[in-house]
Design an enzyme around this catalytic site. Structure first.
Site, PDB file in Angstrom:
ATOM      1  N   TYR A  44       0.796  -1.216   0.000  1.00 31.21           N
ATOM      2  CA  TYR A  44       0.000   0.000   0.000  1.00 31.21           C
ATOM      3  C   TYR A  44       0.833   1.273   0.000  1.00 31.21           C
ATOM      4  CZ  TYR A  44      -4.591  -2.061   0.683  1.00 31.21           C
ATOM      5  OH  TYR A  44      -5.765  -2.724   0.504  1.00 31.21           O
TER       6      TYR A  44
ATOM      7  N   LYS B 173       2.383 -16.112   1.775  1.00 29.83           N
ATOM      8  CA  LYS B 173       2.595 -16.803   0.502  1.00 29.83           C
ATOM      9  C   LYS B 173       4.083 -17.150   0.447  1.00 29.83           C
ATOM     10  CE  LYS B 173       1.031 -18.219  -3.526  1.00 29.83           C
ATOM     11  NZ  LYS B 173       0.092 -19.367  -3.645  1.00 29.83           N
TER      12      LYS B 173
ATOM     13  N   ASP C 207      -3.834 -18.648  -0.376  1.00 29.55           N
ATOM     14  CA  ASP C 207      -4.851 -19.262  -1.239  1.00 29.55           C
ATOM     15  C   ASP C 207      -5.630 -20.332  -0.477  1.00 29.55           C
ATOM     16  OD1 ASP C 207      -2.464 -20.677  -1.196  1.00 29.55           O
ATOM     17  OD2 ASP C 207      -2.444 -21.156  -3.339  1.00 29.55           O
TER      18      ASP C 207
ATOM     19  N   ASP D 247      -6.785  -7.231   3.411  1.00 25.17           N
ATOM     20  CA  ASP D 247      -7.849  -6.474   2.747  1.00 25.17           C
ATOM     21  C   ASP D 247      -8.774  -7.431   1.999  1.00 25.17           C
ATOM     22  OD1 ASP D 247      -9.238  -4.207   1.690  1.00 25.17           O
ATOM     23  OD2 ASP D 247      -8.148  -4.486  -0.194  1.00 25.17           O
TER      24      ASP D 247
ATOM     25  N   ASP E  29     -12.891  -8.988   3.179  1.00 19.17           N
ATOM     26  CA  ASP E  29     -14.107  -8.834   2.367  1.00 19.17           C
ATOM     27  C   ASP E  29     -14.738 -10.204   2.115  1.00 19.17           C
ATOM     28  OD1 ASP E  29     -13.678  -6.073   2.136  1.00 19.17           O
ATOM     29  OD2 ASP E  29     -14.218  -6.039   0.008  1.00 19.17           O
TER      30      ASP E  29
END
Ligand code: IPM
Ligand code: MG
Length: 373
Positions: free
Chosen positions: A143, A200, A232, A256, A260
């Site tokens: 970000y 990851k 994942d 983030d 959601d």
């Protein structure tokens, strides 16, 4: 009873509507429990760009700094065609707040109400028993690079002989990882004692370092069990067996996206509050920023349709973490639960047999339930 100062930044889209209800709830709490709240409203996002020429002004940041907490609504975005060349973007308000106050730990609780199991797009038997806390790293990672060009940490689109290319930099220092991982383990101690660290590490160097730091921190928490999970696989388990999770800690962008996704377990993203915490202590807690995880939803702006529950539950987190008012926070959460149990729903969580009401009535009913307790 002392005085608590709260800066309210309603922002854009449905932000002002949902924030208004959250402020009503805070004022109800102040009235019932005899607390003295000083509330200032200021602009942020598109509203501030229109009014003050910047996404958030220095004066507003200063006022935030002097407050015990910030209650945030939602940030709007520029239309796609304006975004690339705009020098001032509304999201900068959030990034400046998160970065300048070092709000590194973003808590996002996912605890579907029993009465809403059927509102989730998942079958109720998958949702049942879910009670998890995301701890999203919020002050570093992909970000940043937006605010100013940090040397060695570019985020830009540039022209080359072969056309355009774009770069973002995923950089984490071990200190940045350690402080958020510690926050997650501390939270786990007060919960069921299980941390899932999501990364990851089969691809990214930043994730390999992340794992190392987790291993090191875990030594200090013998009562907490922990696991590493690839992002994942985490996305899959959130739908297949969400009840296996207690505390999930992860870097900024993964957090983030996964939150959601996880919000759908509760039926709507309009149900999920968040607390962004840093290091500064207030008189009885930690200085923080509180905001729903949903966006500005311009398609329903001004229609009294938005679900104010995420904003109201964010106000509950504010009471708990920044003002140290645990009993009051629990009362707000219980009032929300009561209104849902009574069958009242905003349109995003409506089901057959429930009573659909607007933003304002939902807020009013929650405040009324609070008065009854
Ligand atoms: C969130 C939002 C923000 C983010 C946007 C508005 C920049 O999606 O708080 O989750 O990506 O952090
Ligand atoms: Mg988001």
């Amino acid at each position: 009873m002392g005085n608590h100062a709260i800066t309210v930044l309603p922002g854009d889209g449905v932000g002002p509507e949902v924030t208004e209800q959250a402020v009503e709830v805070l004022l109800t709490v102040a009235d019932l429990y005899e607390h003295d709240l000083t509330i200032h409203h200021r602009l942020a996002g598109l509203a501030a760009i229109a009014g003050e020429g910047v996404a958030i002004s220095d004066a507003t940041l200063e006022l935030c700094e002097q407050s015990d907490a910030i209650l945030f609504g939602a940030i709007g975005s520029l239309p796609a065609h304006e975004r690339q060349h705009a020098s001032v973007k509304p999201e900068q308000a959030l990034f400046r707040l998160r970065k300048s106050f070092q709000f590194f730990a973003n808590l996002r609780p996912i605890r579907p109400s029993r009465s809403l199991y059927h509102a989730s797009p998942l079958k109720p038997r998958y949702v049942e028993g879910t009670d998890l806390m995301f701890v999203r790293e919020l002050s570093a990672g992909l970000y940043y690079g937006h605010l100013e060009s940090i040397p060695g940490k570019p985020s830009e689109i540039r022209r080359t002989e072969r056309g355009e290319e774009a770069v973002d930099t995923l950089l984490y220092t071990e200190q940045e990882i350690e402080r958020v991982v510690r926050a997650a383990f501390d939270i786990a101690v007060a919960r069921r004692g299980v941390v899932t660290s999501v990364d990851k590490a089969n691809v990214l160097s930043s994730s390999i370092l992340w794992r190392r730091v987790v291993e090191r921190v875990a030594v200090d928490y013998p009562a907490v069990t922990y696991e590493h999970l690839l992002v994942d696989a985490c996305a899959m388990y959130l739908l297949r067996e969400p009840s296996r999770f207690d505390v999930i800690v992860t870097e900024n962008l993964f957090g983030d996206i996964l939150t959601d996704e996880a919000s759908m377990l509760t039926g709507s993203i309009g149900m999920i509050p968040s607390a962004s915490l840093g290091v500064r202590r207030t008189r009885s807690g930690t200085f923080g920023l509180y905001e729903p995880i949903h966006g500005s939803a311009p398609d329903i702006e001004g229609q009294d349709k938005a679900n104010p529950i995420a904003a109201i539950l964010s106000a509950a987190l504010l009471l708990r973490h920044s003002l140290g008012l645990q009993q009051e926070a629990l009362a707000v959460e219980a009032a929300v639960e009561e209104v849902i149990q009574d069958g009242y729903r905003t349109v995003d969580i409506k089901e057959e047999g429930t009573k659909v009401i607007g933003t304002r009535e939902m807020g009013k009913r929650i405040a009324a339930a609070l008065r009854r307790t």
